[in-house]
Design an enzyme around this catalytic site. Structure first.
Site, short mmCIF file in Angstrom:
data_model
loop_
_atom_site.label_atom_id
_atom_site.label_comp_id
_atom_site.label_asym_id
_atom_site.label_seq_id
_atom_site.Cartn_x
_atom_site.Cartn_y
_atom_site.Cartn_z
N TYR A 1 0.69 -1.57 -0.51
CA TYR A 1 -0.04 -0.21 0.06
C TYR A 1 0.36 1.34 0.08
O TYR A 1 0.75 2.03 -0.38
CB TYR A 1 -1.08 -0.38 1.25
CG TYR A 1 -1.62 1.41 1.69
CD1 TYR A 1 -3.08 1.58 0.97
CD2 TYR A 1 -1.00 2.34 2.84
CE1 TYR A 1 -3.24 3.13 1.27
CE2 TYR A 1 -1.08 3.49 2.82
CZ TYR A 1 -2.46 3.95 2.61
OH TYR A 1 -3.02 4.69 2.70
N LYS B 1 1.07 3.90 -3.35
CA LYS B 1 0.26 5.22 -2.39
C LYS B 1 1.67 5.87 -3.34
O LYS B 1 1.92 7.99 -3.59
CB LYS B 1 0.44 5.51 -1.11
CG LYS B 1 -1.03 4.70 -0.86
CD LYS B 1 -2.20 5.46 -1.38
CE LYS B 1 -3.00 6.87 -0.98
NZ LYS B 1 -3.92 7.44 -1.28
N1 LIG Z 1 -7.34 6.94 6.74
C1 LIG Z 1 -6.13 6.94 7.44
O1 LIG Z 1 -5.44 7.05 8.36
C2 LIG Z 1 -5.15 7.18 6.94
C3 LIG Z 1 -3.98 7.83 6.36
C4 LIG Z 1 -3.31 8.35 5.64
C5 LIG Z 1 -3.78 8.63 4.35
N2 LIG Z 1 -4.94 8.21 4.37
C6 LIG Z 1 -5.84 7.98 2.84
O2 LIG Z 1 -7.08 8.82 2.83
C7 LIG Z 1 -7.57 8.03 1.89
C8 LIG Z 1 -8.77 8.49 2.41
O3 LIG Z 1 -8.95 7.27 3.57
P1 LIG Z 1 -10.11 6.73 4.36
O4 LIG Z 1 -9.74 6.47 5.93
O5 LIG Z 1 -11.33 7.90 4.47
O6 LIG Z 1 -10.41 5.71 3.60
P2 LIG Z 1 -12.16 5.03 3.21
O7 LIG Z 1 -11.48 3.01 2.93
O8 LIG Z 1 -12.92 5.37 3.93
O9 LIG Z 1 -11.88 5.82 1.40
C9 LIG Z 1 -11.53 5.07 0.30
C10 LIG Z 1 -12.57 5.08 -0.67
O10 LIG Z 1 -12.79 4.47 -2.05
C11 LIG Z 1 -13.36 3.71 -2.93
N3 LIG Z 1 -12.00 2.62 -3.36
C12 LIG Z 1 -11.76 1.69 -3.15
N4 LIG Z 1 -11.16 1.15 -4.35
C13 LIG Z 1 -12.12 1.73 -5.85
C14 LIG Z 1 -11.96 1.79 -6.35
N5 LIG Z 1 -11.45 0.32 -7.59
N6 LIG Z 1 -12.77 2.67 -7.50
C15 LIG Z 1 -13.73 3.56 -6.99
N7 LIG Z 1 -13.50 3.46 -5.91
C16 LIG Z 1 -12.67 2.80 -5.27
C17 LIG Z 1 -13.53 3.00 -2.42
O11 LIG Z 1 -14.90 2.03 -1.56
C18 LIG Z 1 -13.54 3.37 -0.44
O12 LIG Z 1 -15.23 4.11 -0.14
C19 LIG Z 1 -7.21 7.00 1.13
O13 LIG Z 1 -6.59 7.46 -0.24
C20 LIG Z 1 -5.80 7.03 1.73
O14 LIG Z 1 -4.63 6.65 1.31
C21 LIG Z 1 -5.92 7.79 4.89
#
Ligand SMILES: NC(=O)c1ccc[n+]([C@@H]2O[C@H](COP(=O)([O-])OP(=O)(O)OC[C@H]3O[C@@H](n4cnc5c(N)ncnc54)[C@H](O)[C@@H]3O)[C@@H](O)[C@H]2O)c1
Length: 393
Positions: free
Chosen positions: A152, A156
């Site tokens: 992952y 990223k």
């Molecule tokens: N949650 C954390 O602690 C964290 C920390 C650092 C960075 N991030 C980044 O923040 C962003 C949001 O995180 P989050 O916690 O809201 O995650 P989340 O999993 O709730 O949201 C990600 C969304 O992407 C969608 N998705 C996945 N594959 C897909 C596809 N092929 N086509 C369309 N949609 C698709 C999923 O259905 C989901 O709704 C992400 O990019 C993640 O890498 C998150």
């Protein structure tokens, strides 16, 4: 977003059905922006009036092209991603298809459809891979790809580089160029968060949260979902000509700006739900070995039963090794100011959803789990010591 000057601006949010994407969409909708949420899954909550939801997959170019049909999108927030935590972390091919292939598709669609701005949601992990970082800034080099302990983070990083190098490339419609930037958030928390907090609460409720690990002085960071929303809106503005395109081609670390010990951060959640905060502390290397064994077991058995690993190696690093970053660049260039938040809202959310310790509820169950935890620790110690014992014979 400046709703007075551009009240009819339309934005498209990939991953808009997820926790952060949905929250951002709701905030932009309240500012009078036209919001399109694009996701492979529906949001958990009811979609407010005025927001359009499109079901689609970023791996499929035609799905993305359809989402852009008939609208002039001014900004894409590319948030969709896969493989961040738990068992998802171990599905390498899907992680690559979504995080890298999906990002390629989004960039291609932006250029074809003449979208002038794109904000990418990246992560701390493009820099951090288990090394101690204190008050790091954006001049730090990317972690070499082969050093990433998980796919992952590696994907990223690849995606962030693709996004930032797409900055300044020509648009095929309407003239002009694509301006891009990347925000690198810490771990996200807030009420209704569905990725980390429910897993932690389930461990607490099963009696599995019986120990902490690592140096009590180790510091990590978190970001409240609404601080991250604020940062994304500011970043989108800072890509505009009237802001001198200051954010174009730039990465920014985003957090609450309050480094804290990982386990201390969760103390209000544990105690707020009526549980005792553990007093046993185990060495980080022991837990790392345990995570390694868990990953190996998942690698062998995962095809038969795709169980949720207790912890992965990346999760051990992220929670137990000091890493925090300066907000200076985000403050100066975006005007980002983190608001003070804590876990209290999340505690209330869990209580309102039926969680919290009832008197006498877990005592016998906890004994069983204590036994299992001791068994696991003994197994890890044996596996850890066995090679050196054999070598010394
Ligand atoms: N949650 C954390 O602690 C964290 C920390 C650092 C960075 N991030 C980044 O923040 C962003 C949001 O995180 P989050 O916690 O809201 O995650 P989340 O999993 O709730 O949201 C990600 C969304 O992407 C969608 N998705 C996945 N594959 C897909 C596809 N092929 N086509 C369309 N949609 C698709 C999923 O259905 C989901 O709704 C992400 O990019 C993640 O890498 C998150």
């Amino acid at each position: 977003m400046d709703s007075h000057k551009s009240p009819k601006e339309t934005v498209l949010i990939t991953g808009g059905g997820g926790y952060f994407g949905f929250r951002l969409g709701c905030a932009l909708n309240l500012l009078g922006v036209h919001v399109i949420l694009f996701d492979i899954s529906h949001p958990a909550q009811t979609i407010p009036e005025g927001i359009r939801f499109i079901l689609g997959d970023i791996r499929c170019l035609s799905d993305i092209e359809n989402a852009f049909q008939g609208v002039d999108v001014a900004c894409v927030f590319h948030i969709a991603s896969y493989g961040m935590s738990g068992r998802e972390q171990l599905n390498r091919s899907l992680i690559e298809e979504i995080n890298v292939g999906g990002t390629d598709n989004i960039l291609q669609a932006c250029r074809r459809r003449g979208v002038p701005r794109l904000v990418y949601t990246s992560t701390f992990n493009v820099i951090f891979g288990g090394q101690v970082i204190r008050n790091g800034d954006e001049s730090l080099p990317y972690l070499p790809l082969h050093l990433h302990p998980d796919h992952y983070s590696r994907t990223k990083s690849i995606a962030e580089k693709k996004v930032l190098s797409a900055n300044g490339t020509a648009l095929e419609r309407g003239g002009g160029v694509l301006s891009t930037c990347a925000l690198r958030p810490a771990g996200i928390y807030g009420p209704g968060e569905q990725r980390h907090l429910p897993r932690i609460v389930s461990y607490i409720e099963k009696g599995l949260f019986r120990f902490v690990y690592g140096d009590p002085k180790s510091l990590v960071e978190f970001v409240h979902v609404d601080n991250l929303v604020q940062a994304h809106i500011l970043a989108s503005e800072a890509l505009k000509a009237n802001k001198g395109h200051i954010a174009a081609g730039q990465p920014y670390f985003i957090s609450d700006g309050r480094p804290v010990n990982n386990f201390e951060f969760f103390r209000p959640l544990v105690e707020g739900l009526g549980y005792k905060f553990p007093s046993t502390r185990l060495p980080l290397t022991l837990i790392y070995c345990f995570a390694f064994l868990t990953e190996m077991t998942h690698f062998i058995l995962g095809r038969l039963y795709n169980f949720q690993p207790f912890l992965t190696r990346t999760e051990v690093y992220k929670t137990g090794v000091t890493h925090y970053f300066s907000l200076e660049k985000a403050r100066k260039e975006l005007g980002y100011e983190a608001q003070p938040f804590d876990l209290q809202e999340a505690v209330e959310w869990f209580k309102a959803h039926g969680h919290g310790r009832r008197p006498g509820s877990c005592d016998s169950k906890c004994l069983v789990w204590d036994g299992l935890v001791i068994l696991l620790v003994v197994t890890v110690v044996l596996v850890w010591l066995l090679p050196s014992v054999i070598l010394s014979m």
